[in-house]
Design an enzyme around this catalytic site. Structure first.
Site, PDB file in Angstrom:
ATOM      1  N   CYS A   2     -18.091  85.639 -14.052  1.00  0.00           N
ATOM      2  CA  CYS A   2     -17.839  84.193 -14.279  1.00  0.00           C
ATOM      3  C   CYS A   2     -17.792  83.999 -15.945  1.00  0.00           C
ATOM      4  CB  CYS A   2     -19.096  83.607 -13.820  1.00  0.00           C
ATOM      5  SG  CYS A   2     -19.559  83.762 -11.997  1.00  0.00           S
ATOM      6  N   ARG A  27     -11.980  88.173 -18.366  1.00  0.00           N
ATOM      7  CA  ARG A  27     -13.146  88.810 -17.561  1.00  0.00           C
ATOM      8  C   ARG A  27     -13.255  89.139 -16.087  1.00  0.00           C
ATOM      9  NH1 ARG A  27     -17.585  86.862 -20.950  1.00  0.00           N
ATOM     10  NH2 ARG A  27     -19.083  86.283 -19.245  1.00  0.00           N
ATOM     11  N   TRP A  74     -16.512  84.568 -10.532  1.00  0.00           N
ATOM     12  CA  TRP A  74     -16.314  85.942  -9.992  1.00  0.00           C
ATOM     13  C   TRP A  74     -17.231  85.977  -8.628  1.00  0.00           C
ATOM     14  CZ3 TRP A  74     -19.102  90.709  -9.985  1.00  0.00           C
ATOM     15  CH2 TRP A  74     -18.267  91.777  -9.831  1.00  0.00           C
ATOM     16  N   ASN A 100     -23.555  81.266 -14.724  1.00  0.00           N
ATOM     17  CA  ASN A 100     -22.994  82.743 -14.700  1.00  0.00           C
ATOM     18  C   ASN A 100     -24.196  83.423 -14.450  1.00  0.00           C
ATOM     19  OD1 ASN A 100     -22.153  85.258 -15.202  1.00  0.00           O
ATOM     20  ND2 ASN A 100     -21.911  85.057 -17.455  1.00  0.00           N
ATOM     21  N   GLY A 101     -24.289  84.366 -13.520  1.00  0.00           N
ATOM     22  CA  GLY A 101     -25.608  85.166 -13.373  1.00  0.00           C
ATOM     23  C   GLY A 101     -26.084  85.139 -11.841  1.00  0.00           C
ATOM     24  N   GLU A 484     -12.756 110.314 -16.324  1.00  0.00           N
ATOM     25  CA  GLU A 484     -12.596 109.133 -16.905  1.00  0.00           C
ATOM     26  C   GLU A 484     -10.761 109.039 -16.439  1.00  0.00           C
ATOM     27  OE1 GLU A 484     -13.262 106.663 -17.770  1.00  0.00           O
ATOM     28  OE2 GLU A 484     -11.682 105.689 -19.018  1.00  0.00           O
ATOM     29  N   LYS A 488      -9.526 105.634 -14.181  1.00  0.00           N
ATOM     30  CA  LYS A 488      -8.393 105.039 -14.697  1.00  0.00           C
ATOM     31  C   LYS A 488      -7.269 104.569 -13.862  1.00  0.00           C
ATOM     32  CE  LYS A 488      -9.838 103.447 -17.493  1.00  0.00           C
ATOM     33  NZ  LYS A 488     -10.856 103.126 -18.241  1.00  0.00           N
ATOM     34  N   GLU A 491      -8.397 102.454 -10.845  1.00  0.00           N
ATOM     35  CA  GLU A 491      -8.836 100.923 -11.135  1.00  0.00           C
ATOM     36  C   GLU A 491      -7.422 100.163 -11.391  1.00  0.00           C
ATOM     37  OE1 GLU A 491     -10.462 101.272 -15.079  1.00  0.00           O
ATOM     38  OE2 GLU A 491     -11.399  99.299 -14.785  1.00  0.00           O
ATOM     39  N   HIS A 507     -15.064 124.962  -2.989  1.00  0.00           N
ATOM     40  CA  HIS A 507     -16.271 124.803  -2.307  1.00  0.00           C
ATOM     41  C   HIS A 507     -15.862 123.564  -1.130  1.00  0.00           C
ATOM     42  CE1 HIS A 507     -18.460 127.888  -4.294  1.00  0.00           C
ATOM     43  NE2 HIS A 507     -17.917 127.325  -5.451  1.00  0.00           N
ATOM     44  N   LYS A 606     -13.982  92.300 -16.272  1.00  0.00           N
ATOM     45  CA  LYS A 606     -14.192  92.994 -17.381  1.00  0.00           C
ATOM     46  C   LYS A 606     -15.701  93.103 -17.822  1.00  0.00           C
ATOM     47  CE  LYS A 606     -13.012  94.754 -21.101  1.00  0.00           C
ATOM     48  NZ  LYS A 606     -12.294  96.053 -21.137  1.00  0.00           N
TER      49      LYS A 606
HETATM   50  O1  M6R Z   1     -18.972  96.828 -20.940  1.00  0.00           O
HETATM   51  P1  M6R Z   1     -19.255  98.104 -20.369  1.00  0.00           P
HETATM   52  O2  M6R Z   1     -18.884  99.210 -21.242  1.00  0.00           O
HETATM   53  O3  M6R Z   1     -20.957  98.430 -20.176  1.00  0.00           O
HETATM   54  O4  M6R Z   1     -18.834  98.299 -18.887  1.00  0.00           O
HETATM   55  C1  M6R Z   1     -18.984  99.335 -18.227  1.00  0.00           C
HETATM   56  C2  M6R Z   1     -17.933  99.323 -16.989  1.00  0.00           C
HETATM   57  O5  M6R Z   1     -18.206  98.404 -16.139  1.00  0.00           O
HETATM   58  C3  M6R Z   1     -16.648  99.651 -17.359  1.00  0.00           C
HETATM   59  O6  M6R Z   1     -16.560 100.724 -18.273  1.00  0.00           O
HETATM   60  C4  M6R Z   1     -15.757  99.817 -16.318  1.00  0.00           C
HETATM   61  O7  M6R Z   1     -15.890 100.853 -15.559  1.00  0.00           O
HETATM   62  C5  M6R Z   1     -14.213  99.644 -16.848  1.00  0.00           C
HETATM   63  N1  M6R Z   1     -13.412  98.838 -16.292  1.00  0.00           N
HETATM   64  C6  M6R Z   1     -13.323 100.900 -16.588  1.00  0.00           C
HETATM   65  O8  M6R Z   1     -12.188 100.791 -17.136  1.00  0.00           O
END
Ligand code: M6R
Length: 611
Positions: A2, A27, A74, A100-101, A484, A488, A491, A507, A606
């Site tokens: 949010c 965000r 959100w 927000n929260g 990672e 990526k 995502e 395995h 975000k």
């Molecule tokens: O703001 P942060 O680094 O704490 O966020 C952690 C994760 O939400 C963030 O790294 C998320 O996995 C990314 N969207 C990955 O690209």
């Protein structure tokens, strides 16, 4: 996640709110809305979907007024819909709230309010807030808000308006970010700085348990108990253009290309002039040599990509400083009763510095007497303010949901910190430290060299985009980078992928390898190369199609793969800072090939400020 914007002044508030909300789009959100005082009273407009939907409603029937609040939602409680969007009203329509929260006790509060005759229209937790404030209102909005929030449990940043006092905008913060922008004859609230930067550079950062009363002529900061707070404003000296696309098609591509600069910025002030030592200030890590010797173990706690940086950080610290390190996903950490003592150093890693799970882990660590070091990209964020020490990653604002330069600068943060510990504890010779620093200083140019080969990666990505499943494999640090790379790709391209430690394939997962299944094999760790090649052979024998990521000039490896992408040679410990770059590009181009919204992938936000 949010986003909140609020305005009180003499401009057309609808325009200020929409402009601010557009800066918060990064965000992630699923609906948007505004409430404005018009000559008819408090009027609300909201729309599911993109901000453009709300804008077109407002174009057809504008809300004319100079005070308002706006929100991008959100969804947490109740699906994305017009009715669940914020702002929420009470049932007299005299009070309006953006939030927000999460209000943890909203169900009990709602039941009590319904019992007293309140009528609810949405499924949200937020709607209880507007009803509670209305119920507590006895002629003073500040006191009503204070009484209402005393009944609430959970996380909230709030913007509140009431028709009874149309010259005031109230802001409250508890465990969700909120800032106040100070102008001349006008004042603002916002979830973060870019939302306000077109109007003001003078900012108050609210702390948890604080509120602000905004009028056109000023801002009063108060505790929730009503005590006045005196605080200097913070002047923002960076420019909004740094947060814009600068000619790239997407923020993600721009941010990938910004990595050489981000590496340099993160390293520059922290390496001594002779290039032989890492220098950290007391605010970055102020423990004495004796206190550092007293660290028995380190816990690294983070989420998502930041957690993957932590996996590399574990190897770096253990190798350089010989201190045992455990790495945990933040949402699991608190619930596994971790053994934290005053001899534990907890390192929390967070790009945004606002991730709820990471913040909760930080608080758990402090409660148990540990010292906390934060590695974060946002100065003044909750994580930065609550940690004992902060190493800021100078990556600059990261707008794309998929984290790239924030991750790689977190790696740089770990290299710097590992070297600092090694030097203090004398676990590495000055020669090894100087050699590692020299290799680190070469990384920015090496990333630039990788970026010049983007077209090769693009061609591979276009092939990969035709598949629904693929695998990443690697050993040691290559495994951490594989995780990672896989995250990526999932995502932003929505292609299903899994990352495995190469030796684990046989395995179980090897059963999934058949003709033409793409397998991205990382082999940058020289001492593990032979073993990795054996694992690659196991895949080749089952028909898998190997895309290798190796180091320049390694003929052994090139013979065993269908496609090879090479990165410049560096120390084995530093390869993650290079090897991840082609994987970022691979995800980016696969997402483009599939026609996805690269910067705002579906279902993701975000900044994840709920647990
Ligand atoms: O703001 P942060 O680094 O704490 O966020 C952690 C994760 O939400 C963030 O790294 C998320 O996995 C990314 N969207 C990955 O690209």
């Amino acid at each position: 996640m949010c986003g909140i914007v609020g305005y009180i002044g003499n401009r057309n508030s609808q325009e200020v709110l929409i402009e601010g909300l557009s800066k918060l789009e990064y965000r992630g959100y699923d609906s948007a809305g505004v409430a404005v005082f018009t000559d008819k009273g408090l009027e609300v407009k909201k729309a599911k979907g993109r901000l453009a939907n709300l804008e077109s409603q407002l174009q057809d029937s504008p809300l004319k007024g100079t005070i308002g609040i706006g929100h991008t939602r959100w969804a947490t409680h109740g699906k994305p819909s017009d009715v669940n969007s914020h702002p929420h009203l009470d049932d007299t329509h005299k009070f309006s709230v953006v939030h927000n929260g999460i209000i943890e006790n909203y169900a009990t509060l709602k039941e009590e309010l319904i019992g007293r005759g309140h009528v609810f229209v949405s499924q949200t937790d937020t709607e209880v807030i507007s009803h509670l404030i209305a119920e507590e209102y006895k002629g003073n909005i500040v006191e009503a808000v204070q009484r209402a929030v005393r009944k609430m449990r959970g996380a909230y940043a709030l913007g509140v308006l009431t028709e009874y006092e149309p010259d005031k905008l109230i802001a409250v913060r508890n465990a969700s970010p909120l800032i106040i922008g100070v102008g001349e004859g006008e004042n603002f609230i916002g979830s973060d700085i870019p939302a306000l930067l077109n109007y003001t550079r003078d900012i108050y950062i609210l702390n948890d348990g604080e509120m602000a009363v905004l009028t056109r002529d000023g801002v009063e900061l108060l505790t929730l108990e009503g005590n006045f707070i005196s605080r200097e404003t913070f002047h923002v000296d960076w420019d909004l253009t740094t947060a814009e696309k600068a000619g790239f098609d997407h923020f993600m591509l721009k941010e990938i290309h910004e990595q050489p600069k981000a590496y340099r910025d993160t390293m520059s002030a922290r390496i001594s002039e002779d290039g032989k030592r890492v220098v950290l200030t007391p605010a970055e890590f102020g423990l004495s040599k004796e206190e550092i010797k007293d660290i028995h173990n380190i816990h690294i706690v983070a989420c998502g990509t930041a957690y993957h940086a932590g996996l590399v950080g574990k190897s770096v610290i253990e190798k350089l400083a010989r201190i045992p390190v455990e790495t945990d996903v933040a949402s699991e950490y608190r619930y596994r009763s971790p053994i934290i003592t005053k001899h534990t150093l907890v390192i929390v890693v967070s790009q945004s510095g606002e991730t709820a799970d990471t913040l909760a882990a930080l608080r758990e660590a402090k409660k148990n007497g540990a010292r906390v070091l934060a590695i974060t990209n946002v100065v003044g964020s909750s994580v930065a303010r609550e940690a004992d020490f902060v190493i800021t990653t100078w990556a600059g604002p990261e707008i794309a949901v998929a984290s790239t330069k924030a991750y790689t600068t977190q790696l740089i943060g770990f290299y710097l910190f590992g070297l600092y510990l090694a030097e203090t504890l004398e676990t590495q010779t000055p020669e090894v430290i100087a050699e590692t620093i020299a290799a680190m200083k070469a990384l920015p140019e090496q990333v630039e060299a990788i970026l010049t080969q983007s077209d090769d990666i693009k061609a591979i990505a276009e092939e990969i985009a035709k598949h629904e499943d693929l695998f990443f494999i690697g050993r040691g640090l290559d495994y951490a980078v594989s995780l990672e790379g896989s995250l990526k790709l999932k995502e932003i391209s929505y292609i299903h992928s899994e990352a495995y430690a190469s030796g684990e394939l046989k395995h179980g997962t090897l059963a999934l390898i058949e003709d033409n299944v793409p397998v991205i094999a990382l082999a940058t760790q020289e001492d593990l190369l032979e073993k990795t090649i054996s694992n690659i052979q196991e895949v080749v024998a089952r028909g898998g199609h190997i895309i290798g990521i190796g180091e320049d000039g390694n003929p052994d490896f090139s013979r065993h793969v269908n496609h090879l992408f090479t990165i410049p040679r560096t120390l084995s410990l530093l390869t993650p800072a290079l090897a991840v770059v082609p994987l970022q590009l691979l995800a980016y181009y696969a997402s483009i090939a599939r026609g996805n919204d690269v910067d705002k992938p579906r279902n993701l936000a975000k900044s994840v400020t709920v647990e």
